[in-house]
Design a protein around this motif. Structure first.
Motif, PDB file in Angstrom:
ATOM      1  N   PRO A  44       0.789  -1.238   0.000  1.00 40.00           N
ATOM      2  CA  PRO A  44       0.000   0.000   0.000  1.00 40.00           C
ATOM      3  C   PRO A  44       0.826   1.295   0.000  1.00 40.00           C
ATOM      4  O   PRO A  44       0.411   2.264  -0.649  1.00 40.00           O
ATOM      5  CB  PRO A  44      -0.851  -0.137   1.266  1.00 40.00           C
ATOM      6  N   PRO A  45       1.985   1.374   0.707  1.00 37.70           N
ATOM      7  CA  PRO A  45       2.735   2.651   0.646  1.00 37.70           C
ATOM      8  C   PRO A  45       3.224   3.015  -0.755  1.00 37.70           C
ATOM      9  O   PRO A  45       3.557   4.186  -0.994  1.00 37.70           O
ATOM     10  CB  PRO A  45       3.916   2.398   1.592  1.00 37.70           C
ATOM     11  N   PHE A  46       3.278   2.066  -1.678  1.00 38.83           N
ATOM     12  CA  PHE A  46       3.830   2.335  -3.003  1.00 38.83           C
ATOM     13  C   PHE A  46       2.739   2.457  -4.074  1.00 38.83           C
ATOM     14  O   PHE A  46       3.030   2.392  -5.268  1.00 38.83           O
ATOM     15  CB  PHE A  46       4.798   1.209  -3.398  1.00 38.83           C
ATOM     16  N   ARG A  47       1.514   2.666  -3.658  1.00 41.10           N
ATOM     17  CA  ARG A  47       0.443   2.815  -4.636  1.00 41.10           C
ATOM     18  C   ARG A  47       0.628   4.090  -5.469  1.00 41.10           C
ATOM     19  O   ARG A  47       1.318   5.034  -5.050  1.00 41.10           O
ATOM     20  CB  ARG A  47      -0.913   2.865  -3.937  1.00 41.10           C
ATOM     21  N   VAL A  48       0.005   4.089  -6.643  1.00 42.47           N
ATOM     22  CA  VAL A  48       0.045   5.284  -7.497  1.00 42.47           C
ATOM     23  C   VAL A  48      -0.798   6.382  -6.849  1.00 42.47           C
ATOM     24  O   VAL A  48      -1.555   6.146  -5.897  1.00 42.47           O
ATOM     25  CB  VAL A  48      -0.477   4.966  -8.905  1.00 42.47           C
ATOM     26  N   GLU A  49      -0.697   7.589  -7.388  1.00 42.02           N
ATOM     27  CA  GLU A  49      -1.452   8.705  -6.836  1.00 42.02           C
ATOM     28  C   GLU A  49      -2.952   8.453  -6.985  1.00 42.02           C
ATOM     29  O   GLU A  49      -3.403   7.774  -7.897  1.00 42.02           O
ATOM     30  CB  GLU A  49      -1.058   9.992  -7.544  1.00 42.02           C
ATOM     31  N   GLN A  50      -3.701   9.049  -6.072  1.00 42.21           N
ATOM     32  CA  GLN A  50      -5.127   8.765  -5.992  1.00 42.21           C
ATOM     33  C   GLN A  50      -5.874   9.183  -7.250  1.00 42.21           C
ATOM     34  O   GLN A  50      -6.813   8.509  -7.668  1.00 42.21           O
ATOM     35  CB  GLN A  50      -5.730   9.476  -4.773  1.00 42.21           C
ATOM     36  N   GLN A  51      -5.454  10.273  -7.888  1.00 43.76           N
ATOM     37  CA  GLN A  51      -6.156  10.701  -9.097  1.00 43.76           C
ATOM     38  C   GLN A  51      -6.031   9.685 -10.227  1.00 43.76           C
ATOM     39  O   GLN A  51      -6.928   9.561 -11.067  1.00 43.76           O
ATOM     40  CB  GLN A  51      -5.668  12.074  -9.572  1.00 43.76           C
ATOM     41  N   MET A  52      -4.943   8.911 -10.234  1.00 48.02           N
ATOM     42  CA  MET A  52      -4.797   7.856 -11.248  1.00 48.02           C
ATOM     43  C   MET A  52      -5.783   6.712 -10.972  1.00 48.02           C
ATOM     44  O   MET A  52      -6.337   6.127 -11.897  1.00 48.02           O
ATOM     45  CB  MET A  52      -3.371   7.328 -11.256  1.00 48.02           C
ATOM     46  N   THR A  53      -6.003   6.425  -9.697  1.00 52.43           N
ATOM     47  CA  THR A  53      -6.938   5.363  -9.346  1.00 52.43           C
ATOM     48  C   THR A  53      -8.376   5.758  -9.652  1.00 52.43           C
ATOM     49  O   THR A  53      -9.194   4.922 -10.045  1.00 52.43           O
ATOM     50  CB  THR A  53      -6.799   5.019  -7.848  1.00 52.43           C
ATOM     51  N   GLN A  54      -8.687   7.027  -9.491  1.00 46.72           N
ATOM     52  CA  GLN A  54     -10.054   7.487  -9.723  1.00 46.72           C
ATOM     53  C   GLN A  54     -10.372   7.685 -11.207  1.00 46.72           C
ATOM     54  O   GLN A  54     -11.538   7.701 -11.585  1.00 46.72           O
ATOM     55  CB  GLN A  54     -10.291   8.797  -8.967  1.00 46.72           C
ATOM     56  N   GLY A  55      -9.353   7.814 -12.035  1.00 43.34           N
ATOM     57  CA  GLY A  55      -9.594   8.055 -13.443  1.00 43.34           C
ATOM     58  C   GLY A  55      -9.980   6.795 -14.197  1.00 43.34           C
ATOM     59  O   GLY A  55      -9.922   5.676 -13.683  1.00 43.34           O
ATOM     60  N   ALA A  56     -10.406   6.999 -15.442  1.00 43.37           N
ATOM     61  CA  ALA A  56     -10.767   5.863 -16.305  1.00 43.37           C
ATOM     62  C   ALA A  56      -9.487   5.255 -16.889  1.00 43.37           C
ATOM     63  O   ALA A  56      -8.635   5.965 -17.396  1.00 43.37           O
ATOM     64  CB  ALA A  56     -11.702   6.321 -17.412  1.00 43.37           C
ATOM     65  N   CYS A  57      -9.391   3.966 -16.792  1.00 44.67           N
ATOM     66  CA  CYS A  57      -8.176   3.318 -17.311  1.00 44.67           C
ATOM     67  C   CYS A  57      -8.498   2.061 -18.098  1.00 44.67           C
ATOM     68  O   CYS A  57      -8.338   2.014 -19.301  1.00 44.67           O
ATOM     69  CB  CYS A  57      -7.226   2.976 -16.175  1.00 44.67           C
ATOM     70  N   CYS A  58      -8.997   1.090 -17.391  1.00 39.78           N
ATOM     71  CA  CYS A  58      -8.951  -0.251 -17.977  1.00 39.78           C
ATOM     72  C   CYS A  58     -10.297  -0.953 -18.006  1.00 39.78           C
ATOM     73  O   CYS A  58     -10.363  -2.138 -18.363  1.00 39.78           O
ATOM     74  CB  CYS A  58      -7.958  -1.096 -17.193  1.00 39.78           C
ATOM     75  N   GLU A  59     -11.382  -0.282 -17.634  1.00 33.60           N
ATOM     76  CA  GLU A  59     -12.691  -0.936 -17.641  1.00 33.60           C
ATOM     77  C   GLU A  59     -13.088  -1.406 -19.030  1.00 33.60           C
ATOM     78  O   GLU A  59     -13.818  -2.394 -19.176  1.00 33.60           O
ATOM     79  CB  GLU A  59     -13.765   0.010 -17.097  1.00 33.60           C
TER      80      GLU A  59
END
Length: 298
Positions: free
Chosen positions: A145-160
């Motif tokens: 968990p400490p090495f996760r990407v920034e939160q805005q990358m997680t909230q954005g559209a990527c791979c659905e």
């Protein structure tokens, strides 16, 4: 015997011999009938048994009154059967007298053998993996968990949009093979579209150790690859640019391959996208294997 017919002496002798042969033939017929009747009586009484000798000849042997037909034992069967404990003890003794070994091919081509102790290696693996404070050497990247990407990358559209491209690999220690990545949709990046594999390992087991070990083996032409780790909603949690790949040379039992060893300490990681920086000139394949708490390859 005299000859009373007016025949020459030679012809008379011939007629005598002819009568003699007639008597001899009748005697033979009577003997055959007698033997046949005798054998029929023996067969009716059941007082004989039939056996075959080593040369394949069949024999009929009469039995004496009150004598039973002998029961022949199979060749080599002395009725000395072993118990299950005795069999296991013999197997244990054989393993002790003939220790297992495996063959190692050095990079310079030299071949050597080394004794293999399965129990000792399994215990060593368990001691190396179990424990929260120890450092696991040789596993990179480490998805924690400490090495996760920034939160805005997680909230954005990527791979659905690639939901239908993912291949299931839910069972521990069981290899899943993915072949030429051109069978799947290309994965877009800022540097253009890339050939890629998409696979899903699912949630960690209920009785998890907190560490899942993922091994990726690429066979074919040498490549450079990147790995995106996703959650259950196919949102990115980790991005490993230029995934570290170890080159394993060809040996007598395996072709050469590149290997990535990924340590997953984040329970939210369930899926992966592995894309190639450049499509190689020849077809390549990907082997996926993972396990909870233990390295899936020994």
């Amino acid at each position: 015997m005299r000859c009373y017919q007016p025949l020459p002496r030679a012809r008379c002798r011939h007629q005598v011999d002819h009568w003699a042969r007639g008597y001899q033939l009748q005697d033979q017929v009577l003997r055959l009938i007698f033997l046949f009747l005798l054998s029929s009586v023996a067969m009716a009484d059941g007082s004989y048994y039939t056996w075959v000798d080593a040369q394949g000849r069949i024999h009929n042997v009469p039995l004496k009154p009150g004598e039973e037909e002998p029961v022949e034992q199979p060749p080599g069967d002395d009725n000395d059967y072993q118990t299950e404990e005795e069999v296991q003890e013999k197997l244990r003794q054989y393993d002790e007298d003939n220790p297992a070994f495996y063959v190692i091919v050095e990079p310079d081509g030299r071949v050597r053998t080394e004794t293999y102790d399965a129990e000792a290696e399994q215990e060593a693996a368990a001691e190396t993996i179990v424990g929260d404070d120890e450092v696991i050497i040789g596993w990179d990247p480490i998805l924690a968990p400490p090495f996760r990407v920034e939160q805005q990358m997680t909230q954005g559209a990527c791979c659905e949009a690639f939901t239908d491209q993912f291949v299931e690999a839910p069972k521990q220690f069981k290899s899943v093979q993915l072949f030429d990545p051109v069978r799947y949709r290309s994965f877009p990046t800022s540097q253009g579209n890339h050939t890629a594999w998409y696979f899903h390992i699912g949630k960690p087991p209920k009785a998890t150790s907190g560490r899942r070990f993922l091994v990726l083996r690429l066979r074919g032409a040498p490549v450079e690859a990147s790995l995106i780790s996703l959650n259950s909603d196919l949102k990115p949690l980790y991005y490993s640019r230029r995934l570290p790949l170890d080159s394993i040379p060809e040996s007598w039992h395996s072709v050469g391959y590149q290997e990535a060893r990924v340590l997953v300490e984040d329970k939210g990681v369930e899926s992966f996208i592995l894309y190639l920086d450049m499509k190689p000139a020849e077809d390549i394949s990907l082997e996926i294997r993972w396990a909870d708490g233990y390295a899936p390859f020994q």
